[in-house]
Design a protein around this motif. Structure first.
Motif, PDB file in Angstrom:
ATOM      1  N   GLU A 201      43.143  37.517  44.511  1.00 37.15           N
ATOM      2  CA  GLU A 201      42.049  38.394  45.139  1.00 37.15           C
ATOM      3  C   GLU A 201      41.482  37.854  46.293  1.00 37.15           C
TER       4      GLU A 201
ATOM      5  N   CYS B 291      43.685  39.967  36.328  1.00 26.46           N
ATOM      6  CA  CYS B 291      42.746  39.682  35.551  1.00 26.46           C
ATOM      7  C   CYS B 291      42.322  40.632  34.576  1.00 26.46           C
TER       8      CYS B 291
ATOM      9  N   PHE C  10      38.376  45.289  36.727  1.00 31.78           N
ATOM     10  CA  PHE C  10      39.172  45.096  37.589  1.00 31.78           C
ATOM     11  C   PHE C  10      40.236  46.068  37.793  1.00 31.78           C
TER      12      PHE C  10
ATOM     13  N   ALA D  39      33.749  42.756  44.735  1.00 34.10           N
ATOM     14  CA  ALA D  39      34.371  41.813  44.019  1.00 34.10           C
ATOM     15  C   ALA D  39      33.367  40.259  43.772  1.00 34.10           C
TER      16      ALA D  39
ATOM     17  N   ASN E  87      41.601  36.395  40.058  1.00 37.14           N
ATOM     18  CA  ASN E  87      40.409  36.727  40.708  1.00 37.14           C
ATOM     19  C   ASN E  87      40.235  35.562  41.873  1.00 37.14           C
TER      20      ASN E  87
END
Length: 481
Positions: free
Chosen positions: A124, A107, A184, A40, A120
């Motif tokens: 995340e 996302c 994603f 990521a 994100n």
């Protein structure tokens, strides 16, 4: 052999097979978790054009999202490690996975940059800060002997390095074949697999609800780090704003260390004990870790942006070119254990920096002289070889500087410093790229990374000469990003 003894032996062997299978599932879950978090951090670099066009934003906007994701991880990694003591390692691990998956799906459906940053950068990032500390604690407790633990961390480090280095290629394949949004969805699917592997995972230690948590210290540390990185990002808009934010960030961090001293004087437990910063070898190792990840993520962002914005390559072409760095990193990473038996940690780190810096110089020269994509390969290979050579020994130096009872605290600090380096790399390179330079902006960004690499090289040369080989200096808990 008597039947009773045969039966007892069979029972023991069956139990050992079940334990091995169970620990194998645990290792698979932990390694995949490190892979997806590292992935990521780098895969969005090849989606810059696609995301900016689809969401009607700019390259700078996407850079902010990438940088804030890395920054949130760095700012919350230490508090995340502390929370595992109170709520349990497995519980924090699963909660982090769920939060991460929600962010990934958000996302995928983002209608604009704001929602992308929410999913994100925030969700995340928070999810990663919750799940990464348990990865290393669970691996340490699940594999109690040095040999099995070293092997386990080798697998985790390999997948972590693969996620960071191969993120541009995998992200490029998904983006070109389907859509950037599918990348994603891919992350969410991998998270689903990790959850399934983790359902039968057991927490080796019970949670301690009475464990203290320095909330005010956590807030001060996070705010200070955020202000410093935001100051770097503001450099292209307003130089005075940049100075103001960085000075304010430094003041807040100074307040944090004053708070830590006050807590210790009062006999209370701070977020981080000051003793972690009194070890010269560890401090130098933390510097090398920070610079290594700064160089890796800064190079990834700069090269990906250049190939897409200037050369006009699509996501998959950009990912394929960056595979040169991936192969170099994997080669030296896989050979790291063998090299560590023959060479000192200091020699590996200094050599790694020298090779990576040479790679940046070669990259700048060849990319400026030739228009072919092959011109990027030699430099990227050298950068990957150098970084792969020194990632593991840098962490080993830090971890082995402290006794067993401080491994949890130093692991959290180590991970935070590494992720902060990733944030700095993207922020510094991105700021130079959008600073208004009409010619040579990309070469300037890479040159800046090389100069910072020299700082890491100098720090490495100041490590003690007796920083031994891996066999004499085995880490208790090591990991990449």
């Amino acid at each position: 052999m008597p039947k009773a003894l045969q039966g007892a032996t069979a029972v023991v062997e069956t139990a050992e097979r079940k334990q091995t299978a169970g620990s194998g599932r645990v290792l698979a879950a932990l390694a995949l978790a490190q892979f997806i978090c590292s992935f990521a951090g780098s895969n969005m670099n090849v989606m810059i054009n696609d995301i900016s066009k689809d969401l009607d934003t700019t390259v700078q906007g996407v850079q902010v999202a990438i940088t804030l994701f890395l920054l949130v991880m760095a700012a919350l990694m230490i508090p995340g490690g502390k929370l595992t003591e109170r709520y349990g390692r497995k519980r924090c691990f699963l909660l982090g996975l769920v939060v991460y998956a929600v962010g990934a799906l958000l996302c995928a459906a983002a209608p604009g940059l704001g929602v992308l940053i929410l999913g994100n950068s925030l969700l995340e990032g928070v999810g990663t800060a919750l799940l990464i500390p348990p990865v290393y604690i669970l691996a340490t407790l699940t594999y109690p002997d040095v040999t099995s633990r070293a092997r386990a961390f080798g697998v985790i480090m390999a997948l972590g390095g693969l996620g960071a280095a191969a993120g541009p290629l995998i992200g490029g394949l998904i983006t070109s074949g389907i859509s950037w949004r599918a990348a994603f969805v891919f992350q969410a699917l991998v998270i689903g697999v990790i959850v399934l592997l983790s359902l039968r995972m057991t927490d080796p230690l019970p949670p301690d609800p009475t464990s203290s948590f320095d909330t005010f210290g956590a807030v001060l540390a996070a705010v200070g780090l955020v202000l410093v990185v935001l100051g770097i990002l503001a450099a292209d808009d307003n130089i005075w704003l940049m100075i103001g934010l960085m000075v304010l960030g430094a003041l807040v961090l100074g307040w944090f260390f004053h708070h830590v001293r006050a807590k210790e004087t009062a006999g209370q437990e701070p977020l981080l004990p000051r003793s972690l910063f009194r070890n010269r070898t560890s401090n130098l190792g933390l510097v090398t870790q920070n610079v290594q990840w700064l160089m890796l993520m800064g190079t990834s962002f700069t090269v990906a942006a250049y190939l897409q914005v200037v050369r006009g390559y699509d996501a998959i072409e950009t990912g394929v070119i960056f595979t040169a760095a991936t192969l170099g990193l994997l080669f030296t990473s896989l050979a790291a254990e063998r090299m560590a038996r023959r060479c000192s940690q200091r020699l590996l780190i200094t050599t790694g920096f020298a090779v990576a810096i040479a790679g940046i110089v070669v990259l700048i020269v060849l990319a400026g002289a030739f228009t072919t994509a092959w011109a990027f390969v030699p430099g990227l290979v050298l950068i990957g070889l150098g970084l792969g050579m020194m990632l593991t020994p840098s962490v080993n130096v830090v971890q082995s500087s402290f006794p067993e009872e401080q491994q949890g605290e130093i692991s959290g600090l180590s991970r935070s410093v590494s992720n902060l380096g990733s944030s700095f790399g993207t922020a510094i390179a991105g700021t130079i790229l959008v600073s208004g330079l009409t010619k040579g902006a990309y070469a300037a960004a890479m040159s800046c990374l090389a100069v910072i690499g020299v700082v890491g090289l100098v720090a490495a040369t100041r490590l003690p000469r007796d920083t031994g080989t891996a066999e004499a200096d085995v880490p208790r808990a090591t990991a990449p990003l």
